[in-house]
Design an enzyme around this catalytic site. Structure first.
Site, PDB file in Angstrom:
ATOM      1  N   TYR A 144       5.847 -12.295  28.948  1.00 46.95           N
ATOM      2  CA  TYR A 144       6.319 -11.897  27.626  1.00 46.95           C
ATOM      3  C   TYR A 144       5.125 -11.811  26.685  1.00 46.95           C
ATOM      4  O   TYR A 144       4.268 -12.701  26.664  1.00 46.95           O
ATOM      5  CB  TYR A 144       7.328 -12.918  27.084  1.00 46.95           C
ATOM      6  CG  TYR A 144       7.846 -12.589  25.708  1.00 46.95           C
ATOM      7  CD1 TYR A 144       8.618 -11.444  25.485  1.00 46.95           C
ATOM      8  CD2 TYR A 144       7.561 -13.407  24.617  1.00 46.95           C
ATOM      9  CE1 TYR A 144       9.099 -11.137  24.216  1.00 46.95           C
ATOM     10  CE2 TYR A 144       8.045 -13.102  23.346  1.00 46.95           C
ATOM     11  CZ  TYR A 144       8.811 -11.975  23.154  1.00 46.95           C
ATOM     12  OH  TYR A 144       9.282 -11.668  21.900  1.00 46.95           O
ATOM     13  N   ASP A 239      -3.262 -13.166  27.085  1.00 50.01           N
ATOM     14  CA  ASP A 239      -2.328 -13.569  26.048  1.00 50.01           C
ATOM     15  C   ASP A 239      -2.212 -15.094  26.133  1.00 50.01           C
ATOM     16  O   ASP A 239      -1.479 -15.626  26.957  1.00 50.01           O
ATOM     17  CB  ASP A 239      -0.973 -12.887  26.267  1.00 50.01           C
ATOM     18  CG  ASP A 239       0.051 -13.298  25.219  1.00 50.01           C
ATOM     19  OD1 ASP A 239      -0.211 -14.270  24.478  1.00 50.01           O
ATOM     20  OD2 ASP A 239       1.109 -12.646  25.152  1.00 50.01           O
ATOM     21  N   LYS A 267       1.313 -19.577  17.944  1.00 47.31           N
ATOM     22  CA  LYS A 267       1.904 -20.899  18.192  1.00 47.31           C
ATOM     23  C   LYS A 267       0.990 -22.070  17.788  1.00 47.31           C
ATOM     24  O   LYS A 267       0.926 -22.371  16.606  1.00 47.31           O
ATOM     25  CB  LYS A 267       2.396 -20.978  19.637  1.00 47.31           C
ATOM     26  CG  LYS A 267       3.506 -19.918  19.822  1.00 47.31           C
ATOM     27  CD  LYS A 267       4.230 -19.885  21.124  1.00 47.31           C
ATOM     28  CE  LYS A 267       5.391 -18.898  21.018  1.00 47.31           C
ATOM     29  NZ  LYS A 267       5.546 -17.972  22.099  1.00 47.31           N
TER      30      LYS A 267
HETATM   31  C1  LIG Z   1       5.784 -16.370  21.851  1.00 46.61           C
HETATM   32  C2  LIG Z   1       4.889 -15.451  22.561  1.00 46.61           C
HETATM   33  C3  LIG Z   1       4.452 -14.244  22.000  1.00 46.61           C
HETATM   34  C4  LIG Z   1       5.002 -13.722  20.703  1.00 46.61           C
HETATM   35  O1  LIG Z   1       4.672 -14.535  19.623  1.00 46.61           O
HETATM   36  P1  LIG Z   1       5.571 -14.437  18.296  1.00 46.61           P
HETATM   37  O2  LIG Z   1       4.863 -15.347  17.345  1.00 46.61           O
HETATM   38  O3  LIG Z   1       6.933 -14.885  18.688  1.00 46.61           O
HETATM   39  O4  LIG Z   1       5.544 -13.024  17.861  1.00 46.61           O
HETATM   40  C5  LIG Z   1       3.512 -13.499  22.671  1.00 46.61           C
HETATM   41  N1  LIG Z   1       3.017 -13.905  23.850  1.00 46.61           N
HETATM   42  C6  LIG Z   1       3.423 -15.050  24.445  1.00 46.61           C
HETATM   43  C7  LIG Z   1       2.813 -15.457  25.734  1.00 46.61           C
HETATM   44  C8  LIG Z   1       4.384 -15.840  23.830  1.00 46.61           C
HETATM   45  O5  LIG Z   1       4.825 -16.944  24.439  1.00 46.61           O
END
Ligand SMILES: *Cc1c(COP(=O)(O)O)cnc(C)c1O
Length: 428
Positions: A144, A239, A267
């Site tokens: 994701y 990511d 995060k």
């Molecule tokens: C949560 C998440 C995102 C998206 O971040 P948001 O702050 O919700 O837009 C992107 N990549 C990973 C791996 C994530 O867990």
């Protein structure tokens, strides 16, 4: 357990908010039941609108690495707020944040702050396309990367098929530039490359996949991708929105010793405030406006309150790196405990994870990709989830999320989770 206030709020919310929630997973769609409306949180504990408290293993989906409402972070936010909420101009704090990110994360030489993980990914992809002059991106099924159009795409039945959007509202044009391979499958990536010579701008992945349960990279997978990208002049994008500052100060890239060209953060770096960032090699980041031709902007980017929160959390982590050893120990205690229980009760399951990220798949064999993860017994997970919730333990309302540990979780908290799990296994 009385949940009447949460139930009433959920009904009320559904009148004016799609599904009653501002992010889909909160609706408990895959486990059923009433989502708890949360009133407050402190340390490992969250309290709902009916006054029920739970030991929390979601941690706001990752940011709360030190537990909820940490006093030092809260103070930093209050102090920053006294000077004003937003200026729409550069600040000294942003320099500190940028310097810290560049000092701590091995591959990051320049960095730009944004407001979410989604924005970080979207911007990193644009930078990669701008820098390489190519259009196509390789991603992995089950990873994701936020909800930007280009990343809400899955491959069709075969690798040769152009991407098919996994959401309505995404154009064919957008989908066809996203190519999808199974996680941990280097050969599939090689095949895509052969079929799209000179067209791949970047490969993006979660270096530990943590949005299909938790699926660590197989030995050689990350290094193999690094080699392929270098060989073909494409960029490798990690990511690290979940793994960044969670697997260690240098994230997964330090943990596994593989350097990407660009990295996305979110995060943990915001400590619960909306912050994201993307950064990497200087010559790529110099493509970003106003230095270069790749446009990217944000009215609230580098927001003083959000950056103050993030800096306070990173400061604590930097001053006390033993926190990561503690997190690792707690993670191991949890995973070893769960494995022992699976064995004792002959329950089919696979326990996976790294550091403070763990997952109990109700699947009889180890999970290395999305196809396998999807075969998990999600109905059993739903019963497990509700059993724990009834007993004051709040796991993610989906089989395909991580169990997030924080530095506030003690060995006793883990023991409690294990003994409730044992009770649940006895009911099977
Ligand atoms: C949560 C998440 C995102 C998206 O971040 P948001 O702050 O919700 O837009 C992107 N990549 C990973 C791996 C994530 O867990």
């Amino acid at each position: 357990m009385d949940t009447s206030r949460s139930q009433a709020l959920f009904l009320r919310a559904q009148k004016h908010i799609p599904g009653g929630v501002n992010s889909p997973v909160r609706a408990f769609g895959s486990v059923g039941g009433t989502p708890r409306f949360i009133q407050k949180a402190q340390g490992v504990s969250v309290t709902d609108a009916d006054g029920n408290s739970y030991t929390d293993y979601i941690g706001s989906w990752g940011p709360m690495l030190l537990g909820h409402n940490h006093p030092v972070i809260r103070e930093a936010v209050i102090r920053a707020a006294q000077d004003g909420l937003s200026f729409g101009a550069a600040t000294g704090r942003e320099c500190q944040m940028a310097e810290k990110l560049c000092a701590l994360v091995p591959s990051v030489e320049m960095v730009r702050l944004v407001n979410s993980g989604t924005e970080a990914v979207m911007s990193a992809l644009r930078a990669a396309r701008g820098y390489t002059g190519r259009d196509k991106i390789i991603k992995f099924a089950g990873c994701y990367h936020g909800h930007c159009d280009a990343m809400l795409v899955q491959a069709g039945s075969g690798l040769m098929t152009a991407g098919i959007p996994s959401s309505a509202g995404i154009t064919q044009g957008c989908a066809q530039d996203t190519l999808t391979a199974p996680y941990n499958d280097l050969n599939a990536v090689r095949q895509i490359w052969e079929q799209n010579p000179g067209q791949i701008a970047a490969v993006i992945l979660e270096p530990v996949a943590a949005n299909m349960g938790v699926v660590p990279p197989k030995p050689g997978f990350l290094a193999g991708l690094r080699e392929l990208c270098t060989q073909h002049g494409a960029l490798l994008i990690f990511d690290e929105v979940i793994t960044g500052f969670r697997l260690g100060l240098g994230g997964a890239q330090e943990y596994y010793g593989v350097k990407p060209d660009l990295t996305c953060f979110g995060k943990v770096i915001g400590a619960g405030m909306p912050v994201g960032a993307y950064g990497g090699r200087r010559e790529v980041m110099e493509q970003i406006a106003p230095l270069g031709p790749v446009y990217q902007a944000g009215t609230l980017s580098g927001n003083p309150i959000a950056v103050a929160a993030g800096l306070a959390q990173l400061d604590i982590l930097e001053r006390d790196p033993s926190l990561y050893l503690t997190l690792e120990q707690r993670g191991r205690q949890l995973r070893e405990g769960l494995r022992a229980l699976l064995q004792t009760y002959s329950t089919p399951g696979a326990v996976q994870g790294e550091g403070s990220l763990s997952c109990l798949f109700f699947h009889p064999a180890p999970v290395s990709d999305y196809e396998t993860a999807k075969q998990s017994d999600t109905a059993r997970y739903a019963r497990y989830f509700h059993y724990l919730l009834e007993h004051g333990i709040y796991l993610a309302p989906s089989q395909f999320e991580a169990i997030f540990l924080s530095a506030a979780h003690t060995p006793e908290h883990i023991d409690e989770l294990l003994s409730r799990t044992e009770e649940f296994f006895r009911t099977l």
